[in-house]
Design an enzyme around this catalytic site. Sequence first.
Site, PDB file in Angstrom:
ATOM      1  N   HIS A  54      50.338  65.883 -81.130  1.00 25.91           N
ATOM      2  CA  HIS A  54      50.439  65.038 -82.315  1.00 25.91           C
ATOM      3  C   HIS A  54      49.318  65.410 -83.288  1.00 25.91           C
ATOM      4  O   HIS A  54      48.314  66.028 -82.906  1.00 25.91           O
ATOM      5  CB  HIS A  54      50.318  63.569 -81.929  1.00 25.91           C
ATOM      6  N   GLU A  56      46.916  63.700 -84.658  1.00 23.48           N
ATOM      7  CA  GLU A  56      45.591  63.200 -84.308  1.00 23.48           C
ATOM      8  C   GLU A  56      44.977  64.017 -83.180  1.00 23.48           C
ATOM      9  O   GLU A  56      43.786  64.337 -83.215  1.00 23.48           O
ATOM     10  CB  GLU A  56      45.681  61.721 -83.888  1.00 23.48           C
ATOM     11  N   CYS A  84      50.028  56.429 -82.671  1.00 27.24           N
ATOM     12  CA  CYS A  84      50.760  55.922 -81.512  1.00 27.24           C
ATOM     13  C   CYS A  84      49.753  55.581 -80.407  1.00 27.24           C
ATOM     14  O   CYS A  84      48.567  55.916 -80.514  1.00 27.24           O
ATOM     15  CB  CYS A  84      51.760  56.970 -81.027  1.00 27.24           C
ATOM     16  N   CYS A  87      47.727  58.610 -79.153  1.00 23.15           N
ATOM     17  CA  CYS A  87      46.730  59.072 -80.118  1.00 23.15           C
ATOM     18  C   CYS A  87      45.586  58.079 -80.252  1.00 23.15           C
ATOM     19  O   CYS A  87      44.426  58.486 -80.370  1.00 23.15           O
ATOM     20  CB  CYS A  87      47.391  59.342 -81.460  1.00 23.15           C
TER      21      CYS A  87
END
Length: 159
Positions: A54, A56, A84, A87
């Site tokens: 992801h 992040e 999320c 993350c």
Amino acid sequence: MSEHEAFMKRAIELARQGVAGGHGGPFGAVIVRDGKIVGEGHNRVLSAVDPTAHAEVTAIRDAAHKEGRFDLSGTVIYVNGLPCPMCMSAIFWARIGKVYYACAPEDAEAIGFDDQEFYRQLEKPPAERATPAIQLTEFLDEARASYQTWLERDSRVPY
């Protein structure tokens, strides 16, 4: 242009670059220390064939590599959408001090990214989740011994 504006615009630009390159979903992130970007990334789930890639996480990996340390205390992160649960956990582990975001979870859900379901699952007891976590207590002593090995290691680095 304000500091917030410059960093959020960069996160949004990274999100667009990731989508344009077919790397993954429309998410970008920048990590900032003392007014300077020390790490950045966009979603690379598809291009890296990695469900953890992801924005992040890729930004955290970039910042940690560039700074030569895993503790990113004293930094903040700008992301174009609220992180999320995975993350957010990575942000906590990296010791990032604050999260600035633009889009709410409802915005992500509207385009097919339902992070709210993960939050709902984490509220349940481990064994009752969609992916149940089952404790095998018959291995508890042996597993605790591996923890003890870590505790007794003189050269361990706490994190």
